[in-house]
Motif scaffolding. Structure first.
Motif, short mmCIF file in Angstrom:
data_model
loop_
_atom_site.label_atom_id
_atom_site.label_comp_id
_atom_site.label_asym_id
_atom_site.label_seq_id
_atom_site.Cartn_x
_atom_site.Cartn_y
_atom_site.Cartn_z
N LYS A 1 8.49 -1.89 1.81
CA LYS A 1 7.38 -1.25 1.36
C LYS A 1 6.11 -1.76 2.25
O LYS A 1 5.30 -0.93 2.62
CB LYS A 1 6.91 -1.82 -0.14
CG LYS A 1 5.78 -1.14 -0.42
CD LYS A 1 5.46 -1.59 -2.08
CE LYS A 1 4.21 -0.89 -2.52
NZ LYS A 1 3.99 -1.31 -4.06
N ASN A 2 6.10 -2.91 2.83
CA ASN A 2 4.89 -2.97 3.95
C ASN A 2 5.02 -2.28 5.05
O ASN A 2 4.05 -2.25 5.60
CB ASN A 2 5.15 -4.57 4.24
CG ASN A 2 4.80 -5.42 2.84
OD1 ASN A 2 4.06 -5.15 2.01
ND2 ASN A 2 5.41 -6.70 2.88
N LEU A 3 6.29 -1.92 5.48
CA LEU A 3 6.34 -1.30 6.71
C LEU A 3 6.10 0.43 6.36
O LEU A 3 5.98 1.08 7.50
CB LEU A 3 7.40 -1.35 7.34
CG LEU A 3 7.86 -2.75 8.03
CD1 LEU A 3 9.21 -2.89 8.74
CD2 LEU A 3 6.66 -3.16 9.09
N ALA A 4 6.15 0.70 5.36
CA ALA A 4 6.04 1.97 4.73
C ALA A 4 4.52 2.62 5.05
O ALA A 4 4.57 3.84 5.29
CB ALA A 4 6.51 2.35 3.38
N HIS A 5 3.46 1.62 4.83
CA HIS A 5 2.41 2.40 5.13
C HIS A 5 1.95 3.15 6.27
O HIS A 5 2.40 2.79 7.48
CB HIS A 5 1.23 0.85 5.15
CG HIS A 5 -0.23 1.33 5.08
ND1 HIS A 5 -0.48 2.45 4.00
CD2 HIS A 5 -1.16 0.99 5.81
CE1 HIS A 5 -2.00 2.20 4.48
NE2 HIS A 5 -2.14 1.59 5.10
N LYS A 6 1.33 4.18 6.11
CA LYS A 6 1.05 5.16 7.13
C LYS A 6 2.26 5.57 7.86
O LYS A 6 2.58 6.03 8.94
CB LYS A 6 0.06 4.83 8.02
CG LYS A 6 -1.35 4.34 7.23
CD LYS A 6 -2.40 3.90 8.43
CE LYS A 6 -3.76 3.91 7.65
NZ LYS A 6 -4.82 3.21 8.70
#
Length: 298
Positions: free
Chosen positions: A82-87
């Motif tokens: 989830k943390n790397l999913a941003h933008k």
């Protein structure tokens, strides 16, 4: 080229063939080498899409030649990290199970744009989801305006040209009682789709302009506008979203037939309220439409 790349002439030739297959126009001259003469008017691949990192706030790009839907891929990416999913921007050339609202099948063929954008908001409330959908529609309308296409917005999530659908937006949000933790904005835009079946009541940029349009240019503009509009919502400036929506709206003041929760409502679309819900004047008074299975102009 052999000395620079440290590979054989045969290997270079094989790579050139792959590039030509992707659409790059490369001229070969015996004893001299190869020359990229020009890019075709429309080219969408991972290398080209990566350029959006320089013009937008996109941090991660995922590209698929074929997939079920970009929304499916976005959910997988979010679940895995989830943390790397941003933008993150997910783009596909073809979708086998593209869908719109209420899980309706979205026709996914032709030279179009199929994409989803993952955003982890800092300050969005559960009731802001509809405004994000509005933002997606506005972004598409503004992007098409850059090439002279006068698109309008049909409540709640369609973009039309001459009352024919040219684009649609889908929003999936994960939220608790107080805030939205994650939002995925999916959008499909008909760009270079020719020979559109009349029964679909759809249109495309190509059908309007009769010329091929660079999908990367449109995708770039959509993402830029979308990011700016989401920031407005986060900064509690939803009134700006409503003003822009009204500017490009084609729903208000028209007679509509709405199917909502298996109930048919017929009346005049008079306004939207502060939450973005549609207000319809009927024989029984004002009806407030929160969600709908379909909206049809009469």
């Amino acid at each position: 080229m052999c000395s620079i790349t440290q590979i054989s002439r045969i290997a270079i030739w094989q790579h050139i063939k792959k590039l030509q297959k992707l659409g790059y126009i490369i001229e070969a001259k015996r004893g001299v080498g190869y020359k990229l003469t020009q890019n075709p008017p429309d080219l969408l691949n991972l290398y080209e899409i990566e350029k959006l990192k320089h013009t937008t706030a996109v941090e991660n790009i995922f590209f698929f030649e074929n997939t079920t839907s970009t929304m499916d891929e976005a959910k997988k990416i979010s679940e895995n990290n989830k943390n790397l999913a941003h933008k993150s921007l997910i783009v596909a050339l073809n979708q086998t199970q593209g869908r719109g609202r209420k899980n309706r099948h979205w026709l996914s063929f032709g030279e179009n744009i199929y994409a989803s954008y993952i955003y982890l908001p800092k300050n969005l409330m559960p009731q802001d989801g509809l405004f994000v959908m509005f933002a997606g529609c506005i972004a598409i309308v503004l992007a098409l305006k850059q090439i002279g296409i006068d698109a309008k917005i049909k409540w709640p999530n369609d973009c039309l040209v001459s009352d024919k659908k040219i684009a649609g937006v889908l929003v999936d949000a994960k939220s608790d009682i107080s805030s939205i933790d994650e939002i995925i904005i999916g959008f499909g835009v008909n760009i270079n789709w020719a020979d559109i079946p009349e029964e679909t009541n759809a249109t495309s940029v190509y059908e309007v302009t009769k010329k091929t349009t660079d999908r990367l240019f449109i995708l770039d503009k959509i993402v830029q506008y979308l990011e700016a509009l989401i920031k407005l919502i986060e900064n509690k400036r939803k009134s700006n979203i409503i003003k822009l929506w009204r500017l490009y709206d084609t729903t208000l003041s028209r007679k509509v037939e709405i199917i909502s929760d298996s109930k048919k409502i017929i009346g005049k679309a008079s306004d939207i309220d502060e939450y973005g819900f549609l207000l319809v004047e009927t024989q029984n008074g004002i009806q407030r439409i929160i969600t709908s299975d379909s909206v049809r102009f009469l």
